[in-house]
Write a protein that holds these residues in place. Structure first.
Motif, PDB file in Angstrom:
ATOM      1  N   GLN A  24      56.774  42.897  -1.305  1.00  0.00           N
ATOM      2  CA  GLN A  24      54.924  42.511  -2.174  1.00  0.00           C
ATOM      3  C   GLN A  24      54.674  43.450  -1.159  1.00  0.00           C
ATOM      4  OE1 GLN A  24      55.842  37.833  -0.263  1.00  0.00           O
ATOM      5  NE2 GLN A  24      54.262  38.162   0.373  1.00  0.00           N
ATOM      6  N   ASP A  25      53.263  43.400  -1.742  1.00  0.00           N
ATOM      7  CA  ASP A  25      51.729  43.827  -1.210  1.00  0.00           C
ATOM      8  C   ASP A  25      51.561  42.515   0.069  1.00  0.00           C
ATOM      9  OD1 ASP A  25      52.710  46.589  -1.725  1.00  0.00           O
ATOM     10  OD2 ASP A  25      51.290  45.786  -3.527  1.00  0.00           O
ATOM     11  N   TYR A  26      50.732  42.992   1.138  1.00  0.00           N
ATOM     12  CA  TYR A  26      50.380  41.636   1.834  1.00  0.00           C
ATOM     13  C   TYR A  26      48.904  41.427   1.978  1.00  0.00           C
ATOM     14  CZ  TYR A  26      50.364  37.901   5.506  1.00  0.00           C
ATOM     15  OH  TYR A  26      49.395  36.449   6.342  1.00  0.00           O
ATOM     16  N   GLU A  27      47.658  40.985   1.797  1.00  0.00           N
ATOM     17  CA  GLU A  27      46.679  41.529   2.064  1.00  0.00           C
ATOM     18  C   GLU A  27      46.273  41.199   3.633  1.00  0.00           C
ATOM     19  OE1 GLU A  27      42.347  40.918  -0.662  1.00  0.00           O
ATOM     20  OE2 GLU A  27      44.171  40.346  -1.311  1.00  0.00           O
ATOM     21  N   SER A  28      45.584  41.727   4.296  1.00  0.00           N
ATOM     22  CA  SER A  28      45.175  41.355   5.408  1.00  0.00           C
ATOM     23  C   SER A  28      44.304  41.093   5.252  1.00  0.00           C
ATOM     24  CB  SER A  28      45.741  41.955   6.745  1.00  0.00           C
ATOM     25  OG  SER A  28      45.345  42.371   7.502  1.00  0.00           O
ATOM     26  N   VAL A  30      42.758  40.361   8.419  1.00  0.00           N
ATOM     27  CA  VAL A  30      42.052  41.188   9.901  1.00  0.00           C
ATOM     28  C   VAL A  30      42.679  42.412  10.189  1.00  0.00           C
ATOM     29  CG1 VAL A  30      43.136  41.374  12.503  1.00  0.00           C
ATOM     30  CG2 VAL A  30      43.028  38.912  10.694  1.00  0.00           C
ATOM     31  N   LEU A  31      43.173  42.971   9.368  1.00  0.00           N
ATOM     32  CA  LEU A  31      43.115  44.292   9.240  1.00  0.00           C
ATOM     33  C   LEU A  31      42.093  45.368   7.955  1.00  0.00           C
ATOM     34  CD1 LEU A  31      47.307  45.362   9.224  1.00  0.00           C
ATOM     35  CD2 LEU A  31      45.755  45.068  11.432  1.00  0.00           C
ATOM     36  N   GLN A  32      42.233  44.323   7.313  1.00  0.00           N
ATOM     37  CA  GLN A  32      40.954  44.604   6.095  1.00  0.00           C
ATOM     38  C   GLN A  32      41.621  45.697   4.766  1.00  0.00           C
ATOM     39  OE1 GLN A  32      37.438  43.296   4.697  1.00  0.00           O
ATOM     40  NE2 GLN A  32      38.424  42.099   6.213  1.00  0.00           N
ATOM     41  N   GLU A  33      43.088  45.538   4.238  1.00  0.00           N
ATOM     42  CA  GLU A  33      43.665  46.778   4.050  1.00  0.00           C
ATOM     43  C   GLU A  33      44.655  45.654   3.487  1.00  0.00           C
ATOM     44  OE1 GLU A  33      43.851  49.709   6.964  1.00  0.00           O
ATOM     45  OE2 GLU A  33      45.901  48.904   7.428  1.00  0.00           O
ATOM     46  N   ILE A  34      45.614  46.331   2.777  1.00  0.00           N
ATOM     47  CA  ILE A  34      46.826  45.152   2.317  1.00  0.00           C
ATOM     48  C   ILE A  34      47.909  46.374   2.838  1.00  0.00           C
ATOM     49  CG2 ILE A  34      48.559  45.277   0.204  1.00  0.00           C
ATOM     50  CD1 ILE A  34      45.245  45.617  -1.842  1.00  0.00           C
ATOM     51  N   ARG A  35      48.874  45.936   3.321  1.00  0.00           N
ATOM     52  CA  ARG A  35      49.977  46.239   3.460  1.00  0.00           C
ATOM     53  C   ARG A  35      51.235  45.799   3.072  1.00  0.00           C
ATOM     54  NH1 ARG A  35      50.239  47.895   9.083  1.00  0.00           N
ATOM     55  NH2 ARG A  35      47.666  48.823   9.342  1.00  0.00           N
ATOM     56  N   THR A  36      52.452  46.888   2.802  1.00  0.00           N
ATOM     57  CA  THR A  36      54.011  46.698   2.285  1.00  0.00           C
ATOM     58  C   THR A  36      54.539  45.634   3.100  1.00  0.00           C
ATOM     59  OG1 THR A  36      53.164  48.135   1.542  1.00  0.00           O
ATOM     60  CG2 THR A  36      55.456  47.668   1.589  1.00  0.00           C
ATOM     61  N   ILE A  37      55.135  44.229   3.249  1.00  0.00           N
ATOM     62  CA  ILE A  37      56.608  44.083   4.164  1.00  0.00           C
ATOM     63  C   ILE A  37      57.225  44.082   2.954  1.00  0.00           C
ATOM     64  CG2 ILE A  37      54.359  43.234   5.104  1.00  0.00           C
ATOM     65  CD1 ILE A  37      55.543  40.057   3.955  1.00  0.00           C
ATOM     66  N   ARG A 113      44.951  46.343  19.248  1.00  0.00           N
ATOM     67  CA  ARG A 113      45.020  45.310  19.212  1.00  0.00           C
ATOM     68  C   ARG A 113      44.577  44.052  17.605  1.00  0.00           C
ATOM     69  NH1 ARG A 113      40.908  46.760  23.299  1.00  0.00           N
ATOM     70  NH2 ARG A 113      39.224  46.359  21.726  1.00  0.00           N
ATOM     71  N   ARG A 114      43.896  44.307  16.420  1.00  0.00           N
ATOM     72  CA  ARG A 114      43.917  43.812  15.453  1.00  0.00           C
ATOM     73  C   ARG A 114      45.318  44.536  14.629  1.00  0.00           C
ATOM     74  NH1 ARG A 114      38.906  46.590  15.125  1.00  0.00           N
ATOM     75  NH2 ARG A 114      39.434  48.486  14.686  1.00  0.00           N
ATOM     76  N   PHE A 115      46.150  44.979  14.983  1.00  0.00           N
ATOM     77  CA  PHE A 115      47.370  44.552  14.558  1.00  0.00           C
ATOM     78  C   PHE A 115      48.305  43.486  15.628  1.00  0.00           C
ATOM     79  CE2 PHE A 115      52.122  46.487  14.707  1.00  0.00           C
ATOM     80  CZ  PHE A 115      52.227  46.383  12.848  1.00  0.00           C
ATOM     81  N   MET A 116      48.661  43.575  16.622  1.00  0.00           N
ATOM     82  CA  MET A 116      48.562  42.295  17.015  1.00  0.00           C
ATOM     83  C   MET A 116      48.413  41.228  16.491  1.00  0.00           C
ATOM     84  SD  MET A 116      48.545  41.827  20.948  1.00  0.00           S
ATOM     85  CE  MET A 116      49.498  42.961  21.480  1.00  0.00           C
ATOM     86  N   ARG A 117      46.736  41.195  16.327  1.00  0.00           N
ATOM     87  CA  ARG A 117      46.321  39.949  15.627  1.00  0.00           C
ATOM     88  C   ARG A 117      46.412  39.563  14.428  1.00  0.00           C
ATOM     89  NH1 ARG A 117      40.629  40.400  15.299  1.00  0.00           N
ATOM     90  NH2 ARG A 117      40.786  38.723  13.962  1.00  0.00           N
ATOM     91  N   PHE A 118      46.911  40.337  13.357  1.00  0.00           N
ATOM     92  CA  PHE A 118      47.859  40.026  12.321  1.00  0.00           C
ATOM     93  C   PHE A 118      48.998  39.965  12.468  1.00  0.00           C
ATOM     94  CE2 PHE A 118      50.731  42.566   9.539  1.00  0.00           C
ATOM     95  CZ  PHE A 118      50.258  41.949   7.919  1.00  0.00           C
ATOM     96  N   ILE A 119      49.391  40.233  13.533  1.00  0.00           N
ATOM     97  CA  ILE A 119      51.389  39.388  13.019  1.00  0.00           C
ATOM     98  C   ILE A 119      51.052  38.329  13.968  1.00  0.00           C
ATOM     99  CG2 ILE A 119      53.690  39.635  14.513  1.00  0.00           C
ATOM    100  CD1 ILE A 119      53.353  42.078  14.765  1.00  0.00           C
ATOM    101  N   ILE A 120      50.048  37.725  14.637  1.00  0.00           N
ATOM    102  CA  ILE A 120      50.750  36.400  15.651  1.00  0.00           C
ATOM    103  C   ILE A 120      49.205  35.537  14.459  1.00  0.00           C
ATOM    104  CG2 ILE A 120      49.181  35.326  17.271  1.00  0.00           C
ATOM    105  CD1 ILE A 120      49.685  37.856  18.835  1.00  0.00           C
TER     106      ILE A 120
END
Length: 368
Positions: A24-28, A30-37, A113-120
């Protein structure tokens, strides 16, 4: 023709129902973008309304996700680990940014740090709110992402229970960072932590030297609830086989608590206990399994048999009564509890009471 149509619809719906893996596409925000998970839900997830499942976050999902899922299936099938919900983050195009570090001191950059925040702050809360997760969370990475996940240990109360670092490309300052995290803080937290690290000759002498130093430091931390494991896969033929060998070794260590009592566990942790302490050990083992992994297993019969001789042979068998009552409480339909109660009365020459328990137990047995 109509029957064929119904059959097709049935097979189609059944395939949807049994499907366990999806992308699925995950709209973040924090990252201000869509990530594939990628997401894997274990067999029985939809049917079992009471069970909860440990959650695993797998970085570099484009090549690690399927491998981790396959091993999680194998371990759960063999009753060596609980079924897990697995979430993979594809990083093929973003790895350099997501795990980027400051070249001057090896700290995470703003992107890191943003990627870490995205996860947490986004991914974990979403899955904990919308899926049946237990408190136990694992994070997995290879190479530079394995180095990245060590930064989660800086948190005063680390959110992950298990850190699986495959062939980590540690930086010059990684060991200084690890020491600055004051990992002795973990002993004051009512939780359990696992740190697994693997390496092999193919990572190169520079990284190998850093990994060895990190391993020496981590193992020097005498904290009961922080379990450190290191595998040097000396005979591996290439980096790919090193990864495929390390993941099952990691799961074997991280989920050792879940598995039944091994000969080593009995010899090192149970053999010298008093009967009452052995019974308490067994009860606590399964309480912790249920709390961490969401798995209500009762107590496996093999684990009951594992401590049976200790209960019978120590202190004149005085704790057979406690043992029998515990088993009856867990398995009222099993003959085992009555058997141990009968044995208790028999050793005390209370033959009438013994015979009564044996009769009750016999009545519960399958006539065949």
């Amino acid at each position: 023709m109509k029957n064929l149509l119904y059959l097709f619809i049935f097979l189609f719906l059944n395939s949807l129902y049994s499907q366990k893996t999806f992308t699925q596409d995950y709209e973040s925000d924090v990252l201000q973008e869509i990530r594939t998970i990628q997401v894997y839900l274990p067999a029985g997830y939809e049917k079992d309304s009471l069970a909860n499942y440990p959650l695993a976050i797998v970085l570099d999902a484009e090549y690690l996700f399927d491998l981790y899922v396959a091993n999680s299936k194998l371990f759960s099938y063999a009753d060596k680990a609980p079924k897990q919900i697995v979430v993979g983050i594809n990083m093929a195009k973003t790895r350099g940014k997501d795990t980027s570090i400051n070249k001057l001191n090896s700290s995470l950059t703003a992107d890191g740090r943003r990627f870490m925040r995205f996860i947490i702050e986004e991914l974990l809360p979403d899955f904990e709110a919308n899926y049946k997760t237990s408190p136990f969370i694992t994070i997995v990475g290879n190479g530079i992402t394995a180095n990245f996940i060590t930064h989660f240990l800086a948190d005063p109360s680390p959110i992950f229970n298990a850190y699986i670092c495959l062939n980590p490309k540690l930086t010059a300052d990684t060991n200084a960072y690890l020491q600055s995290y004051d990992l002795t803080k973990l002993q004051s937290i009512d939780n359990t932590y696992y740190f697994y690290m693997s390496s092999n000759p193919k990572v190169g002498s520079v990284y190998q030297a850093k990994i060895k130093v990190a391993n020496i430091f981590l193992k020097s931390i005498r904290v009961k609830n922080f379990n450190v494991y290191y595998d040097y896969l000396e005979k591996t033929s290439n980096p790919v086989t090193a990864i495929s060998e390390a993941i099952p070794r990691a799961l074997n260590n991280v989920f050792a608590l879940y598995a039944g009592i091994t000969e080593e566990e009995f010899e090192t942790k149970i053999k010298s206990l008093s009967p009452l302490d052995a019974i308490t050990y067994l009860e606590n083992k399964y309480i912790e399994i249920e709390y961490l992994f969401g798995s209500n297993l009762g107590i496996r019969e093999n684990d009951i048999f594992a401590i049976e001789k200790l209960i019978i042979n120590k202190e004149n068998g005085d704790y057979l009564k406690v043992f029998g009552k515990m088993i009856l409480n867990l398995y009222p339909l099993s003959q085992l509890g009555n058997y141990y109660l009968g044995l208790y009365y028999e050793t005390g020459s209370q033959n009438r009471k013994a015979l009564k328990q044996y009769r009750i137990g016999y009545g519960k047995m399958d006539p065949s």
